[in-house]
Motif scaffolding. Structure first.
Motif, mmCIF file in Angstrom:
data_model
loop_
_atom_site.group_PDB
_atom_site.id
_atom_site.type_symbol
_atom_site.label_atom_id
_atom_site.label_comp_id
_atom_site.label_asym_id
_atom_site.label_seq_id
_atom_site.Cartn_x
_atom_site.Cartn_y
_atom_site.Cartn_z
ATOM 1 N N THR A 98 8.867 35.551 -4.034
ATOM 2 C CA THR A 98 9.222 36.236 -3.170
ATOM 3 C C THR A 98 8.715 37.569 -4.398
ATOM 4 N N GLY A 99 9.033 37.267 -5.454
ATOM 5 C CA GLY A 99 9.044 38.851 -5.703
ATOM 6 C C GLY A 99 10.225 39.367 -6.074
ATOM 7 N N SER A 100 11.685 39.456 -4.824
ATOM 8 C CA SER A 100 12.680 39.695 -4.690
ATOM 9 C C SER A 100 14.244 39.645 -5.874
ATOM 10 N N VAL A 101 14.507 40.951 -6.304
ATOM 11 C CA VAL A 101 15.205 40.884 -6.554
ATOM 12 C C VAL A 101 16.695 40.303 -6.791
ATOM 13 N N LEU A 102 17.422 39.696 -7.282
ATOM 14 C CA LEU A 102 17.905 38.683 -6.501
ATOM 15 C C LEU A 102 19.648 39.057 -6.819
ATOM 16 N N ALA A 103 19.763 39.909 -7.969
ATOM 17 C CA ALA A 103 20.538 40.564 -7.925
ATOM 18 C C ALA A 103 20.383 41.754 -9.854
ATOM 19 N N THR A 104 21.418 42.482 -10.245
ATOM 20 C CA THR A 104 20.817 43.677 -11.028
ATOM 21 C C THR A 104 22.303 43.320 -12.719
ATOM 22 N N LEU A 105 22.108 42.834 -13.241
ATOM 23 C CA LEU A 105 23.005 42.998 -14.266
ATOM 24 C C LEU A 105 22.890 44.481 -15.247
ATOM 25 N N VAL A 106 23.911 45.169 -15.060
ATOM 26 C CA VAL A 106 23.317 46.368 -15.778
ATOM 27 C C VAL A 106 24.358 45.472 -16.880
ATOM 28 N N THR A 107 23.860 45.825 -18.364
ATOM 29 C CA THR A 107 24.800 45.380 -20.025
ATOM 30 C C THR A 107 25.069 46.239 -20.677
ATOM 31 N N ALA A 108 26.316 45.950 -21.334
ATOM 32 C CA ALA A 108 26.348 47.142 -22.367
ATOM 33 C C ALA A 108 25.962 47.522 -23.335
#
Length: 130
Positions: A98-108
């Motif tokens: 679908t091209g949908s973003v399921l989740a986003t992880l902003v790293t350190a």
């Protein structure tokens, strides 16, 4: 080598990943607005919007196992789009159907120019390269 194709239609490639389940190649052309998918024979599948900012410091990986990703369970084979253009790297879990973003992880990690990475299911750890 058994076969090859050139997915670059308009410019240089900055990211490439192969889905281990389907064998499809997913590519990101430097600073493009889209991520494109191709079959192993080079047939165009689909394109969907790139999450995050325009970048030339990216990587495309695939989840080697189901995992908890930023509080969301994602299935094996989920695309992991690493954008390390500015600041710390962001990793987007994307459903390629679908091209949908399921989740986003902003790293350190990072102070721009994170150019690649991968996930170790043994260590349950992301490794990034700056």
């Amino acid at each position: 080598m058994l076969d090859s194709f050139d997915p670059s239609q308009t410019g240089g490639l900055c990211g490439l990943g192969v889905d281990p389940i389907t064998g499809n190649a997913w590519v990101y052309q430097c600073s493009s607005a889209t991520i494109e998918g191709y079959t192993p024979t080079g047939t165009f599948l689909a394109a969907f919007p790139r999450p995050g900012e325009s970048a030339n410091d990216v990587d495309i990986e695939f989840a080697p196992a189901s995992m908890n990703f930023a509080g969301t369970t994602i299935p094996e084979g989920t695309m992991l789009f690493i954008n390390g253009e500015t600041g710390v790297a962001e990793i987007y879990a994307i459903d390629t159907a679908t091209g949908s973003v399921l989740a986003t992880l902003v790293t350190a990690f990072g102070a721009s120019h994170v150019v690649g990475g991968g996930y170790s299911p043994v260590r349950d750890t992301f490794f990034l390269v700056q």
